[in-house]
Design a protein around this motif. Structure first.
Motif, PDB file in Angstrom:
ATOM      1  N   UNK A  27       0.921  -1.194   0.020  1.00 59.33           N
ATOM      2  CA  UNK A  27      -0.097   0.011   0.018  1.00 59.33           C
ATOM      3  C   UNK A  27       0.821   1.263  -0.184  1.00 59.33           C
ATOM      4  N   UNK A  28       0.414   2.295  -0.361  1.00 56.75           N
ATOM      5  CA  UNK A  28       0.907   3.644  -0.677  1.00 56.75           C
ATOM      6  C   UNK A  28      -0.016   4.491   0.015  1.00 56.75           C
ATOM      7  N   UNK A  29       0.169   4.905   1.385  1.00 52.96           N
ATOM      8  CA  UNK A  29      -0.815   5.679   2.200  1.00 52.96           C
ATOM      9  C   UNK A  29      -2.059   4.744   2.289  1.00 52.96           C
ATOM     10  N   UNK A  30      -3.256   5.138   2.180  1.00 61.60           N
ATOM     11  CA  UNK A  30      -4.549   4.497   1.925  1.00 61.60           C
ATOM     12  C   UNK A  30      -4.744   3.628   0.888  1.00 61.60           C
ATOM     13  N   UNK A  31      -4.064   3.639  -0.202  1.00 59.87           N
ATOM     14  CA  UNK A  31      -4.200   3.035  -1.474  1.00 59.87           C
ATOM     15  C   UNK A  31      -3.462   1.867  -1.547  1.00 59.87           C
ATOM     16  N   UNK A  32      -4.172   0.572  -1.444  1.00 56.28           N
ATOM     17  CA  UNK A  32      -3.710  -0.622  -1.841  1.00 56.28           C
ATOM     18  C   UNK A  32      -3.405  -0.838  -3.355  1.00 56.28           C
ATOM     19  N   UNK A  33      -2.078  -0.876  -3.489  1.00 53.85           N
ATOM     20  CA  UNK A  33      -1.381  -0.791  -5.016  1.00 53.85           C
ATOM     21  C   UNK A  33      -1.332  -2.410  -5.658  1.00 53.85           C
ATOM     22  N   UNK A  34      -1.194  -3.307  -4.721  1.00 49.60           N
ATOM     23  CA  UNK A  34      -0.947  -4.543  -5.442  1.00 49.60           C
ATOM     24  C   UNK A  34      -0.815  -5.430  -4.252  1.00 49.60           C
ATOM     25  N   UNK A  35      -1.235  -6.852  -4.358  1.00 48.84           N
ATOM     26  CA  UNK A  35      -1.224  -7.955  -3.465  1.00 48.84           C
ATOM     27  C   UNK A  35      -0.328  -9.054  -4.060  1.00 48.84           C
ATOM     28  N   UNK A  36       0.713  -9.214  -3.490  1.00 50.92           N
ATOM     29  CA  UNK A  36       1.768 -10.297  -3.633  1.00 50.92           C
ATOM     30  C   UNK A  36       1.431 -11.680  -2.937  1.00 50.92           C
ATOM     31  N   UNK A  37       1.118 -12.723  -3.711  1.00 51.68           N
ATOM     32  CA  UNK A  37       0.997 -13.917  -3.096  1.00 51.68           C
ATOM     33  C   UNK A  37       1.919 -14.684  -3.437  1.00 51.68           C
ATOM     34  N   UNK A  38       2.166 -15.566  -2.309  1.00 55.33           N
ATOM     35  CA  UNK A  38       3.543 -16.504  -2.258  1.00 55.33           C
ATOM     36  C   UNK A  38       2.961 -17.889  -2.797  1.00 55.33           C
ATOM     37  N   UNK A  39       3.442 -18.391  -4.017  1.00 56.39           N
ATOM     38  CA  UNK A  39       2.975 -19.547  -4.520  1.00 56.39           C
ATOM     39  C   UNK A  39       3.893 -20.553  -4.208  1.00 56.39           C
ATOM     40  N   UNK A  40       4.818 -20.417  -3.326  1.00 55.88           N
ATOM     41  CA  UNK A  40       5.730 -21.588  -2.763  1.00 55.88           C
ATOM     42  C   UNK A  40       5.476 -21.683  -1.149  1.00 55.88           C
ATOM     43  N   UNK A  41       4.458 -20.880  -0.606  1.00 53.05           N
ATOM     44  CA  UNK A  41       4.352 -20.995   0.860  1.00 53.05           C
ATOM     45  C   UNK A  41       3.876 -22.315   1.378  1.00 53.05           C
ATOM     46  N   UNK A  42       4.467 -22.628   2.846  1.00 49.01           N
ATOM     47  CA  UNK A  42       4.314 -23.680   3.296  1.00 49.01           C
ATOM     48  C   UNK A  42       2.911 -24.119   3.243  1.00 49.01           C
TER      49      UNK A  42
END
Length: 807
Positions: free
Chosen positions: A706-721
Motif C-alpha cells: 500500500x501507498x498511504x491508504x491506497x492498496x496498490x498490489x497484492x503479492x501472493x506467495x506460490x511456494x508457501x508452506x
C-alpha cells in the motif's frame, strides 16, 4: 561513623538492596527526622512521576545537565557571569567560545580525551545494573544543594541562554526508574576547589501503616544530618572513574536502574546506541563505560558517544546509501532543517533480512523514525507510520531516518510543540502543522526520486487477471455500496495505452553528463544550464516556483561534519506595485517576510530552492534577491528578480461520461511470486523482493503493498508452506491447478476485503513485544493474519465443506 565513611558505604553499594541494608543497619542516622520532602513540598510527587515516559530519555536529561554544568563552568572560568549580556546567546556559540579546538573532536583521540569529562559507568549485577554519572562541571557547595539539585520549578537556568535546561525539573525524571525504592545518590564539589564535598540520598518515602490509611500518595525525600547536607573535606577521591580521580564536579548514582530491553547488556554498546538516538548531535562527547568483572570476554568496554548524526555519517559506507538536507523557513514558525538518511537495502556480507534487522537494531532501538531536536537533543518523534501513511512510502519505511532540527523555530511556535519533559510532542495544532510542513518539504525533495528508484526495482506488471476481475464484477451493480467502498481504497486505472516510461527514462539518462564533484565549489550560476544572467522569474500569487542553480560541489556539502557550506537567501529590494499607490510600510529586512523558502542541498551539480509568496506581497510587486553559496576561499553570489503575477486559474475538470466511469477498475494488481525462476516463463521470485518490506519465505502467504491508504498490489506467495502442505493431499495435475487457483483467488479477495473494511472502520492495531507495545500498520496486520493459519483454513474449508461440518 563519620560522613566520609557513610558516603563510601552508600557509593560502593551496587544495588538498591545493599543501600536498603545500610539504612536498616543504621536506624539512628537514617531516622525519619533526617528526611526532607524533595523540592520542599510533598505535593511535588506528581511533578517527578509525570516526566519522561521511559528510562532512556530520563537518563539523557542527566547527560544534558552535565553538558550544561561544563559549559557554565567554562563561562565562570572565562570571567563571564552566565546570565550577563557578555555570555554566549546559544549553545553553539558557547562551544565556539569555550572550546576553540572542538573541530578536532571528529578525530578519535581528541574526542576520547574530551569524553572523559562526562562518564556513564555501569556497576553491579548484569541484570540489575546501577549507573554512575560523572561530570567535571561547575559542581555545587553542600549549602547550595537545596536550591539547585534538590529544587523543582524554580527556573534556575531560565536566564542562561547557552544551556539546554530551563524548567529546573528534567533531572528528577530518572528517579522513578531507580529500582522499587527509588534510591538516587547525589555528590558534588564546586569547580574552584573551595568548600567541602557534599552528598545526599534521595528515596521514595516509605509509608507507615498510619500514613497508608490517611494519605493517597507518597512523596520523594532527601537525606540530611542534623539539618545539614552531609559533607567532608577532600583533595581527591578514587571512585572508579575512567582514567582519573574525582576532584571537583558532580557524581550521581542511580541504583538498580530499570533499563529497557535492548539496553541492558554491555552499556558501552547497547545503552550507548540507545542514548545516541536521543542525543542526535550533543554539544559535548560522552564516555560510556562497562566493567571487566561484568563482561570479562568483551574487548571494548569503553566507547565514546557523540550523537547519532556522527554515527550515521561515519557509517555511511556500511549502512547509509544516501543522505541530504532540506531547509524550510517562513516568518510565522521560523526555520527548520530536515536531514534525511536512507539506508541500504542490503549490507555487505548479510542477507536482506539480516540487513534490515541489523539496521533496526543499530539505529531504531527506540522505534523513532522522525526525530525532532533542539540543540541536538531529541524532544519528540514520529514512528515509521509517518513514512508509510503520510509520505505514502511503505517500501522504505524501515530504511529511512529523518532528523528535524527545531533549534531555530520561533519560540512562540516551539513552546507549543514539546512537553516540558522533552521526550514527546504535544498533540496540538502546532504539531499537526509541523507534520504537514515536514511532509510537504520531503515530498518536493530528493526523497521522491529515491523512492521511485526503489519502487522501480519491483515490477508491478501483475498477472493477467481480466477473468478474475470479470467474474468478481459480473453481478456487482456499479453504484453498489461495495464498489464505492472499494473505490475509496484502491487505485483507479484508465484502460488504454499508458505512456512509455522506459523510453522517457532512457532519453533522460542519455542527456545526463557525468558529474565530477569538488570538495568546495568553484562556480555557482543561475539556471538549469548555469547560463542565464539576472533573470526575471514570475511566481503566481498563491503558487510557488522551483529555482535551480548549477555548481560543482559534492552532494554532502551542506550536511557533512567537517567544513560544511551553506546557501543563504537574502532580500535586496522590494518594489511595490505602483498601481497600488506604494503606501506599504518600509522594506522588510528578511526574505521570509515575503516568501516561504525551501532550500535543498546539492544534487549532482544542481541546487534547488522553492519560493512561495506570503500575504505580504501583491500582484505586480518586484523583488530583488541574492543567493549566496558559502565557501572557505570565496563566497559565490547570484542575483535575480522575482515578479508576482496573477493566480493561476484552476483547470476545469472534464465531467466523465457513464461509459468512462465504467471503464475504470478499482482493484489492486495480483502478483504471483515463486521461490525460483522457471525457464521460458516470466515470473516474480523471492529474490526480486529482497531488501524491501515485501520479502518472502516459506512462512509468508501474502504481502499487501500500500501507498498511504491506497492498496496498490497484492503479492501472493506460490511456494508457501500452506500451499505446499495442501498439495501433498492431492494426486492429479488437474487438482494441483485447481488448488493453486483456489489458493491465490481466496488469498487475494480475502486480503482485499480485510484491508478495505479495517481501513474504513479506522481500526488501529497494537502488538505486545515483550515489555513493549508496538504499533502495527494495517498491511503488517493483514500479512500476519494469513501466517496464523488463516490461509490454511481457506484452503481446507470452502463454504460447502464448512456447512457440512456443522450439520
Amino acid at each position: 561513623m563519620d560522613n566520609r565513611e557513610l558516603f563510601e558505604k552508600l557509593f560502593f553499594s551496587q544495588t538498591e538492596k545493599e543501600v536498603d541494608t545500610i539504612i536498616q543497619s543504621y536506624p539512628e542516622i537514617f531516622k525519619q527526622d533526617n528526611w526532607y520532602p524533595y523540592g520542599d513540598n510533598e505535593s511535588f510527587f506528581g511533578v517527578i512521576e509525570n516526566q519522561q515516559a521511559s528510562p532512556v530519555p530520563a537518563l539523557v536529561e542527566k547527560i544534558t545537565n552535565s553538558i550544561d554544568a561544563i559549559l557554565t563552568r567554562k563561562c565562570y572560568e572565562a570571567g563571564i557571569e552566565p546570565t550577563s549580556a557578555e555570555a554566549p546567546k546559544t549553545m553553539e556559540e558557547a562551544i565556539e567560545k569555550f572550546f576553540p579546538d572542538h573541530k578536532k573532536w571528529d578525530l578519535p583521540s581528541f574526542r576520547k580525551a574530551q569524553s572523559e569529562s562526562i562518564q556513564i559507568i555501569a556497576d553491579g549485577q548484569r541484570m540489575e545494573t546501577s549507573l554512575i554519572i560523572y561530570d567535571d562541571g561547575e559542581g555545587q557547595h553542600p549549602e547550595d544543594f537545596e536550591r539547585t539539585f534538590l529544587s523543582l520549578l524554580r527556573g534556575n537556568k531560565n536566564e542562561i541562554h547557552f544551556v539546554q535546561g530551563k524548567y529546573n525539573m528534567g533531572g528528577s525524571g530518572a528517579i522513578v526508574f531507580c529500582g522499587k525504592k527509588r534510591y538516587h545518590l547525589i555528590a558534588s564539589k564546586r569547580y574552584d576547589g573551595k568548600g567541602k564535598f557534599g552528598f545526599t540520598l534521595i528515596r521514595q518515602h516509605p509509608f507507615t501503616k498510619e500514613e497508608e490509611e490517611k494519605k493517597k500518595n507518597t512523596w520523594y525525600e532527601y537525606f540530611k544530618i542534623n539539618g545539614q547536607i552531609p559533607s567532608f573535606e577532600i583533595d581527591q577521591l578514587d571512585l572508579g572513574l575512567y582514567n582519573r580521580k574525582f576532584t571537583t564536579g558532580t557524581i550521581l548514582k542511580l541504583y538498580s536502574y530499570d533499563l529497557p530491553p535492548g539496553s541492558r547488556s554491555v552499556i558501552s554498546r547497547d545503552l550507548n546506541q540507545s542514548i545516541n538516538e536521543f542525543l542526535f548531535e550533543p554539544a559535548l562527547p560522552v564516555y560510556t563505560i562497562d566493567k571487566k568483572e561484568r563482561y570479562p570476554d568483551d574487548r571494548n568496554l569503553e566507547r565514546d558517544l557523540y550523537g547519532l548524526k556522527r554515527r550515521l555519517e561515519e557509517e555511511k559506507s556500511k549502512y547509509v546509501d544516501d543522505y541530504f538536507l532540506e531547509s524550510y523557513k517562513d516568518k510565522e514558525i521560523g526555520e527548520l532543517k530536515i536531514t534525511c538518511y536512507v539506508f541500504k537495502p542490503r549490507i555487505e556480507g548479510k542477507t536482506a533480512k539480516e540487513s534490515r534487522e541489523s539496521i533496526q537494531r543499530e539505529f531504531f532501538k527506540n522505534n523513532m523514525s522522525v526525530l525532532f531536536s533542539l540543540n541536538g537533543q531529541v524532544h519528540g518523534h514520529f514512528t515509521s507510520e509517518f513514512i508509510s501513511r503520510t509520505l505514502k512510502m511503505q517500501l522504505i519505511k524501515d530504511y529511512i531516518l529523518i532528523h528535524v532540527d527545531c533549534t531555530n523555530l520561533h519560540y512562540a511556535f516551539r513552546k507549543e510543540l514539546f512537553m516540558a519533559s522533552r521526550d514527546r510532542l504535544k498533540q496540538g495544532e502546532e504539531t499537526s502543522r509541523l507534520r504537514e510542513i515536514v511532509a510537504k518539504v520531503l515530498l518536493k525533495s530528493k526523497l521522491v526520486d529515491i523512492y521511485k528508484k526503489r519502487k522501480d526495482t519491483i515490477s508491478f506488471a501483475g498477472e493477467d487477471k481480466n477473468e478474475l476481475i470479470k467474474s468478481f464484477t459480473k453481478n456487482l451493480p456499479l453504484k453498489s455500496e461495495l464498489l464505492k467502498l472499494l473505490n475509496q481504497t484502491f487505485k483507479l486505472e484508465e484502460k488504454g495505452e499508458k505512456p512509455d516510461k522506459e523510453k522517457k527514462e532512457k532519453k533522460r539518462k542519455e542527456k545526463e553528463e557525468e558529474f565530477k564533484p569538488e570538495r568546495f565549489p568553484t562556480y555557482f550560476k543561475y539556471g538549469k544550464n548555469g547560463k542565464d544572467e539576472k533573470p526575471m522569474i514570475k511566481i503566481p500569487l498563491g503558487g510557488e516556483k522551483v529555482i535551480k542553480f548549477k555548481t560543482d560541489v559534492e552532494n554532502e556539502y551542506f550536511v557533512r561534519v567537517e567544513e560544511p557550506g551553506e546557501l543563504k537567501i537574502t532580500l535586496l529590494k522590494h518594489t511595490n506595485n505602483e498601481t497600488e499607490g506604494g503606501t506599504k510600510p518600509g522594506t522588510p529586512k528578511e526574505i521570509d517576510d515575503l516568501f516561504y523558502v525551501q532550500k535543498s542541498n546539492p544534487q549532482d551539480g544542481t541546487i534547488k530552492i522553492v519560493l512561495a509568496p506570503t500575504d505580504e506581497v501583491k500582484v505586480g510587486d518586484t523583488v530583488e534577491i541574492k543567493a549566496t553559496l558559502t565557501s572557505p576561499g570565496k563566497d559565490f553570489d547570484q542575483i535575480f528578480l522575482v515578479k508576482i503575477v496573477e493566480k493561476e486559474k484552476p483547470k476545469e475538470k472534464i465531467k466523465q461520461t457513464k461509459d468512462e466511469e465504467e471503464n475504470k477498475i478499482g482493484l489492486p494488481d495480483l502478483i504471483l511470486v515463486y521461490k525460483e525462476p522457471k525457464e521460458g516463463e516470466e515470473r516474480k521470485t523471492w529474490a526480486d523482493l529482497e531488501g524491501t518490506p515485501l520479502e518472502m519465505g516459506y512462512e509468508t502467504v501474502v504481502q499487501p503493498f500500500a501507498e498511504g491508504d491506497i492498496l496498490q498490489a497484492i503479492y501472493v506467495n506460490m511456494d508457501s508452506n500452506v500451499l505446499k502442505n495442501y498439495k501433498t493431499t492431492l494426486k492429479s495435475a488437474e487438482q494441483y491447478e485447481a488448488a493453486e487457483k483456489r489458493y491465490y483467488t481466496s488469498v487475494y479477495f480475502h486480503t482485499l476485503f480485510l484491508f478495505t473494511i479495517s481501513k474504513n472502520k479506522k481500526y488501529s492495531m497494537k502488538r505486545d513485544e515483550g515489555e513493549q507495545v508496538k504499533d502495527v500498520d494495517l498491511v503488517e496486520y493483514v500479512k500476519d493474519i494469513f501466517e496464523s493459519y488463516y490461509a490454511q483454513f481457506l484452503l481446507n474449508f470452502g463454504m460447502s465443506e464448512l456447512v457440512q461440518s456443522l450439520e
